[in-house]
Design an enzyme around this catalytic site. Structure first.
Site, short mmCIF file in Angstrom:
data_model
loop_
_atom_site.label_atom_id
_atom_site.label_comp_id
_atom_site.label_asym_id
_atom_site.label_seq_id
_atom_site.Cartn_x
_atom_site.Cartn_y
_atom_site.Cartn_z
N TYR A 119 18.00 29.03 8.99
CA TYR A 119 16.84 29.97 9.64
C TYR A 119 16.66 29.72 11.03
O TYR A 119 17.24 28.92 11.70
CB TYR A 119 15.46 29.16 8.98
CG TYR A 119 15.08 29.44 7.49
CD1 TYR A 119 14.86 30.74 6.96
CD2 TYR A 119 15.09 28.19 6.78
CE1 TYR A 119 14.67 30.83 5.78
CE2 TYR A 119 14.97 28.38 5.41
CZ TYR A 119 14.74 29.74 5.11
OH TYR A 119 14.16 29.77 3.70
N ARG B 19 -11.63 -0.39 14.30
CA ARG B 19 -11.30 0.57 13.04
C ARG B 19 -11.99 0.06 11.92
O ARG B 19 -12.89 0.47 11.66
CB ARG B 19 -9.83 0.51 12.74
CG ARG B 19 -9.00 1.51 12.30
CD ARG B 19 -7.63 1.39 12.18
NE ARG B 19 -7.04 0.17 11.63
CZ ARG B 19 -5.62 -0.10 11.23
NH1 ARG B 19 -4.70 1.08 11.38
NH2 ARG B 19 -5.51 -1.07 10.48
N LYS C 210 0.68 -1.26 0.09
CA LYS C 210 -0.20 0.01 0.08
C LYS C 210 0.84 1.52 -0.13
O LYS C 210 1.98 1.28 0.33
CB LYS C 210 -0.92 -0.18 1.20
CG LYS C 210 -0.20 0.14 2.65
CD LYS C 210 -1.00 -0.49 3.77
CE LYS C 210 -0.28 -0.31 5.09
NZ LYS C 210 -1.09 -0.81 6.10
C1 LIG Z 1 -0.18 -1.82 6.90
C2 LIG Z 1 -0.94 -2.99 7.33
C3 LIG Z 1 -0.24 -4.27 7.18
C4 LIG Z 1 1.46 -4.39 7.24
O1 LIG Z 1 2.00 -3.87 8.60
P1 LIG Z 1 3.40 -3.95 8.87
O2 LIG Z 1 3.60 -3.48 10.32
O3 LIG Z 1 4.05 -2.90 7.79
O4 LIG Z 1 4.01 -5.08 8.59
C5 LIG Z 1 -0.86 -5.60 7.50
N1 LIG Z 1 -2.20 -5.45 7.79
C6 LIG Z 1 -2.91 -4.30 7.43
C7 LIG Z 1 -4.46 -4.83 7.77
C8 LIG Z 1 -2.37 -3.22 7.24
O5 LIG Z 1 -2.93 -2.16 7.26
#
Ligand SMILES: *Cc1c(COP(=O)(O)O)cnc(C)c1O
Length: 371
Positions: free
Chosen positions: A264, A141, A47
């Site tokens: 800055y 969630r 993702k």
């Molecule tokens: C992002 C996500 C993962 C991966 O999690 P990591 O901690 O990056 O390994 C797995 N399952 C869901 C539902 C997620 O949103």
């Protein structure tokens, strides 16, 4: 470790910042998880543009290593991936937006159904097409609870569902032994028993490493593939480094008087004699602004402090300790990884997590893929 010197010199006019993604290390991380997880299968969470590293190059490298299951967050991410890898099974974690069932089917994208309405729509619009169901075991969630599942069963919806995967997600998998882990597992067993039998998918990176019960039949690691530490416990990171951010020296300035400040806010006063190197990356490239005056970088193999505030396009380093002829305009400094400050240290100093540092790396830097 990827180092800018491993790869070709910058083409004239290339941006001064360079993001190196070591695809060989990525694949090594995936294989390491496959070895740990067997006989469970291991997919890949890609993702958010593969955590900012490039969805298509990352997923292509994993597919060549025989990864067949991928998880994205949105329809658009899924469509991009299905176009690039038509043979891959791609699950969309973000659920089924209302009215989107036909589009999901048309591109062969598999929805993770998160609500009762999504389930009803899927069996109505895409009867018998495979899907996953997400059970809420304690994240509060996404996902279904017991009452919703029972109502769906009473309405006959479950009889018309082709259930390919049942998933849930842990709130505290990165804290070994956290009591919520067992509580979530117990809720998962209770909820799953209300559904038709199907393979399970539980483990993010940390939960995949914790053991078979928190992993399920199909693990879904993300951060560990990209070299982030799966646990926040100060133990050595078991994963190989995948990402490094480099920036070329744009200017070197000798400071000989005591009235000189850097950047800055004039927050850093230089103690002469000193030498300041200005390098071409800043918070617009994803180098956290919070690191000004706090982090270190590496140049010519020397550890040097980041001084003054981080600007949008520039970072200033105190290179006084580096032999004069060892650093020149055009040389690369390593800001994140590659011998510079490790990713997880950068994240901690910036008050965040490796996930956020990675997903904020911008597209402005030149991208170099190794392997
Ligand atoms: C992002 C996500 C993962 C991966 O999690 P990591 O901690 O990056 O390994 C797995 N399952 C869901 C539902 C997620 O949103």
């Amino acid at each position: 470790m990827p180092s800018a010197s491993l790869v070709a010199a910058p083409t004239p006019g290339a941006p001064p910042a360079r993001l190196v993604v070591d695809l060989a290390a990525l694949v090594a991380n995936w294989r390491a998880l496959v070895a740990v997880a067997a006989p469970s299968r291991v997919g890949a969470v890609v993702k958010a543009d593969a955590y900012g590293l490039g969805l298509v190059p990352v997923a292509t490298a994993l597919a060549q290593a025989r990864c067949t299951e991928f998880f994205v967050a949105t329809f658009e991410e899924g469509r991009t991936l299905r176009d690039a890898l038509p043979g891959a099974r791609v699950w969309s974690l973000g659920g089924l937006p209302a009215g989107a069932a036909a589009r999901f089917r048309a591109c062969g994208l598999l929805p993770v159904l998160n609500t009762a309405d999504e389930l009803r729509e899927w069996v109505r619009e895409a009867p018998m097409a495979p899907a996953a169901v997400h059970l809420d075991t304690g994240m509060t969630r996404l996902g279904l609870g017991a009452a919703e599942i029972d109502a769906l069963r009473a309405d006959g919806v479950l009889d018309r569902l082709t259930l390919d995967l049942v998933i849930s997600h842990f709130s505290c998998a990165d804290e070994r032994g956290h009591p919520s882990i067992e509580a979530q597992l117990a809720r998962f067993e209770d909820l799953r028993a209300r559904l038709p039998p199907a393979p399970t998918s539980l483990g993010n990176s940390a939960a995949t490493l914790l053991g078979p019960r928190t992993r399920g039949d199909l693990a879904r690691p993300g951060i560990a593939l990209y070299g982030g530490h799966p646990f926040g416990d100060g133990t050595p990171n078991p994963m190989r480094e995948v990402v490094s951010l480099h920036a070329r020296v744009l200017q070197l300035r000798d400071v000989t008087t005591s009235d000189v400040t850097v950047g800055y806010g004039a927050t850093h006063r230089v103690r002469p004699p000193a030498r300041i190197a200005t390098v071409g990356a800043g918070y617009a490239d994803g180098y956290p602004r919070a690191l000004g005056g706090r982090a270190w970088a590496s140049i010519a193999g020397h550890r040097v402090p980041v001084v003054g505030r981080v600007s949008m396009d520039l970072v200033t380093l105190d290179v006084t300790s580096v032999p004069r002829d060892a650093v020149q305009v055009g040389d690369y400094a390593e800001l994140i990884g590659g011998g510079g400050m490790p990713l997880d240290d950068v994240a901690r100093l910036a008050g965040t997590i490796s996930y956020e540092v990675l997903t904020r790396l911008s597209s402005r830097a030149e991208r170099v893929y190794l392997g």
